[in-house]
Design an enzyme around this catalytic site. Structure first.
Site, PDB file in Angstrom:
ATOM      1  NE  ARG A 280      22.013  -7.563  -2.639  1.00 47.78           N
ATOM      2  CZ  ARG A 280      21.391  -8.186  -3.424  1.00 47.78           C
ATOM      3  NH1 ARG A 280      20.521  -7.860  -4.419  1.00 47.78           N
ATOM      4  NH2 ARG A 280      21.711  -9.751  -3.473  1.00 47.78           N
TER       5      ARG A 280
ATOM      6  CG  HIS B 181      26.310  -6.828  -4.738  1.00 46.24           C
ATOM      7  ND1 HIS B 181      25.408  -8.198  -5.181  1.00 46.24           N
ATOM      8  CD2 HIS B 181      25.915  -7.068  -3.337  1.00 46.24           C
ATOM      9  CE1 HIS B 181      24.855  -8.812  -4.279  1.00 46.24           C
ATOM     10  NE2 HIS B 181      25.224  -8.227  -3.307  1.00 46.24           N
TER      11      HIS B 181
ATOM     12  CG  ASN C  95      25.522  -9.348  -8.727  1.00 43.92           C
ATOM     13  OD1 ASN C  95      25.168  -9.108  -7.627  1.00 43.92           O
ATOM     14  ND2 ASN C  95      26.549  -9.166  -9.564  1.00 43.92           N
TER      15      ASN C  95
ATOM     16  CG  HIS D 201      20.531  -7.394   5.061  1.00 46.29           C
ATOM     17  ND1 HIS D 201      20.855  -8.569   4.978  1.00 46.29           N
ATOM     18  CD2 HIS D 201      21.054  -6.715   3.846  1.00 46.29           C
ATOM     19  CE1 HIS D 201      21.414  -9.066   3.887  1.00 46.29           C
ATOM     20  NE2 HIS D 201      21.563  -8.006   3.230  1.00 46.29           N
TER      21      HIS D 201
HETATM   22  C1  HEM Z   1      26.537 -10.486   5.249  1.00 45.02           C
HETATM   23  C2  HEM Z   1      26.454 -10.943   4.153  1.00 45.02           C
HETATM   24  C3  HEM Z   1      25.338 -10.400   2.954  1.00 45.02           C
HETATM   25  C4  HEM Z   1      24.549 -11.509   2.614  1.00 45.02           C
HETATM   26  C5  HEM Z   1      24.677 -12.961   2.450  1.00 45.02           C
HETATM   27  C6  HEM Z   1      23.689 -10.802   1.956  1.00 45.02           C
HETATM   28  C7  HEM Z   1      22.476 -11.202   0.938  1.00 45.02           C
HETATM   29  C8  HEM Z   1      21.335 -10.475   0.712  1.00 45.02           C
HETATM   30  C9  HEM Z   1      20.399 -11.082  -0.194  1.00 45.02           C
HETATM   31  C10 HEM Z   1      20.241 -12.579  -0.469  1.00 45.02           C
HETATM   32  C11 HEM Z   1      19.457  -9.979  -0.409  1.00 45.02           C
HETATM   33  C12 HEM Z   1      18.099 -10.032  -1.244  1.00 45.02           C
HETATM   34  C13 HEM Z   1      18.384 -10.145  -2.765  1.00 45.02           C
HETATM   35  C14 HEM Z   1      17.102 -10.634  -3.316  1.00 45.02           C
HETATM   36  O1  HEM Z   1      16.389 -11.388  -2.887  1.00 45.02           O
HETATM   37  O2  HEM Z   1      16.814 -10.293  -4.614  1.00 45.02           O
HETATM   38  C15 HEM Z   1      19.945  -9.061  -0.013  1.00 45.02           C
HETATM   39  C16 HEM Z   1      19.389  -7.833  -0.135  1.00 45.02           C
HETATM   40  C17 HEM Z   1      20.211  -6.408   0.285  1.00 45.02           C
HETATM   41  N1  HEM Z   1      21.493  -6.311   0.776  1.00 45.02           N
HETATM   42 FE1  HEM Z   1      22.549  -7.711   1.591  1.00 45.02          FE
HETATM   43  N2  HEM Z   1      23.844  -9.379   2.002  1.00 45.02           N
HETATM   44  C18 HEM Z   1      24.814  -9.311   2.809  1.00 45.02           C
HETATM   45  C19 HEM Z   1      25.504  -8.131   3.039  1.00 45.02           C
HETATM   46  C20 HEM Z   1      25.057  -6.793   2.754  1.00 45.02           C
HETATM   47  C21 HEM Z   1      25.984  -5.700   3.067  1.00 45.02           C
HETATM   48  C22 HEM Z   1      27.568  -5.541   3.440  1.00 45.02           C
HETATM   49  C23 HEM Z   1      25.372  -4.661   2.521  1.00 45.02           C
HETATM   50  C24 HEM Z   1      25.557  -3.190   2.228  1.00 45.02           C
HETATM   51  C25 HEM Z   1      26.496  -2.714   3.074  1.00 45.02           C
HETATM   52  C26 HEM Z   1      23.996  -5.265   2.059  1.00 45.02           C
HETATM   53  C27 HEM Z   1      22.931  -4.429   1.465  1.00 45.02           C
HETATM   54  C28 HEM Z   1      21.736  -5.058   1.088  1.00 45.02           C
HETATM   55  C29 HEM Z   1      20.548  -4.076   0.871  1.00 45.02           C
HETATM   56  C30 HEM Z   1      20.413  -2.821   0.801  1.00 45.02           C
HETATM   57  C31 HEM Z   1      19.575  -5.234   0.151  1.00 45.02           C
HETATM   58  C32 HEM Z   1      18.212  -4.915  -0.241  1.00 45.02           C
HETATM   59  C33 HEM Z   1      18.167  -4.213  -1.650  1.00 45.02           C
HETATM   60  C34 HEM Z   1      16.775  -4.010  -2.306  1.00 45.02           C
HETATM   61  O3  HEM Z   1      15.742  -3.755  -1.696  1.00 45.02           O
HETATM   62  O4  HEM Z   1      16.975  -3.630  -3.473  1.00 45.02           O
HETATM   63  N3  HEM Z   1      24.048  -6.457   2.076  1.00 45.02           N
HETATM   64  N4  HEM Z   1      21.482  -9.218   0.658  1.00 45.02           N
END
Ligand code: HEM
Ligand code: NAG
Ligand code: NAG
Length: 315
Positions: free
Chosen positions: A60, A64, A87, A186
């Protein structure tokens, strides 16, 4: 005569040199720091073994970074982008990157950029959790600046609908299929209650009732502390395995975020989700190539920017 016939080839050479300096190459560190890639991979593998969520967090971080003024390690600079809404209180893994950077600096002083370390760490994280591998073009340099306002405007929030996600990723050059493939990230990691609460209590038709009920005790309706920060897995079936179950969950209305479930809700992305749900190979291939494309977003190359000595601050 001789000089006029030489001119075209000299100009061709100059053009090649100019484009070469703007190009990334997988062998960029082959002579300047040959052990860098193995060192980074070993450190990422160890960090993920210690805490499996770290693989998700590093992946992630790279996303970002790249979506905000390109893959230039701007997200790693203290303050700035780190304070942006998507973030703050959410991004993690900075200390792992700092530790990897220290190891790489000990090998080769001021040679390997933080932007490249983060790009490699994202790939190595996916591999450590059982996902596909790919070759990472290298040679990015690190930014001198970070931009909090750009982070707020360019990173998609979890309440986006399909049309908004399509626009957000389209603005960065990604197709609908690539957006759906990248969302497959995800399949690992966790989200906080504040980011999926509306889905539990507001979205009755697009969420599986038993799935919602299972999440409610740990994500109570009243907003604010202490419930807001409670975590749930983004992929309820295989939370720490990088597979295609994320898409199978969507077909069963078990996407955690609103922005996950809109990819399969009777709209224009349903067929892409179905393809990735039924073919792990189709997902792996699409994800790997979209990751390379994401890693190529607006890199600084040549003499642009700098190679930071410490990822959290400019030299
Ligand atoms: C499509 C649009 C996307 C949205 C709206 C989105 C939004 C989010 C949100 C809200 C979270 C949880 C953050 C939290 O609650 O602290 C999250 C977690 C995550 N996102 Fe996305 N995301 C998107 C696309 C992506 C992309 C393109 C990637 C990587 C290629 C990605 C990788 C991740 C990962 C791996 C997590 C988990 C992180 C952790 O457990 O520390 N996301 N995302
Ligand atoms: C999504 O895009 C539509 C159409 O452009 C717009 O009306 C709507 O306000 C956007 N939604 C969000 C949450 O930004
Ligand atoms: C949740 O419900 C409130 C109140 O009806 C509404 O304003 C809001 O848009 C809903 N959110 C979602 C994500 O449906």
């Amino acid at each position: 005569m001789a000089s006029s016939s030489l001119l075209p080839s000299v100009m061709l050479l100059l053009c090649l040199a100019a484009s070469a300096s703007a190009q990334l190459s997988p062998t960029f560190y082959a002579t300047s720091c040959p052990k860098a890639l193995d060192t980074i991979k070993a450190a990422v593998t160890a960090a993920v073994k210690k805490e499996n969520r770290m693989g998700a967090s590093l992946l992630r971080l790279h996303f970002h970074d790249c979506f905000v003024q390109g893959c230039d390690a701007s997200v790693l600079l203290s303050g700035n982008e780190q304070n942006a809404l998507p973030n703050v209180g959410s991004l993690r893994g900075f200390e792992v990157i700092d530790s990897i950077k220290a190891q790489v600096e000990a090998l080769c002083k001021q040679t390997v950029s933080c932007a490249d370390i983060l790009t490699l760490a994202a790939r190595d994280s996916v591999v450590a959790l059982g996902g596909p591998s790919w070759t990472v073009p290298l040679g990015r340099r690190d930014s001198l600046t970070a931009n909090e306002a750009l982070a707020n405007s360019d990173l998609p929030p979890p309440f986006f609908d399909l049309v908004n996600l399509t626009k957000s990723f389209g603005d960065k050059g990604f197709s609908l299929t690539e957006m759906v493939a990248l969302s497959g990230a995800h399949t690992i990691g966790q989200a906080q209650c504040l980011n999926f609460r509306d889905r539990l209590y507001n979205e009755t038709t697009s969420i599986d009732a038993a799935f919602a009920a299972s999440l409610k005790p740990n994500c109570p309706r009243p907003t604010g502390a202490p419930g807001d920060g409670n975590l749930a897995a983004l992929d309820v079936s295989t939370p720490y395995y990088f597979d295609n179950k994320y898409y199978v969950n969507l077909q069963a209305k078990k996407g955690l975020l609103h922005s996950d479930q809109v990819l399969f809700n009777g709209g224009g992305a349903d067929n892409i989700v179905s393809n990735f749900a039924s073919s792990a190979a189709a997902f792996s291939g699409a994800f790997a190539s979209a990751m390379v494309k994401m890693g190529n977003l607006g890199p600084l190359t040549g003499s642009q920017g700098q190679v930071r000595l410490s990822c959290s601050k400019v030299n």
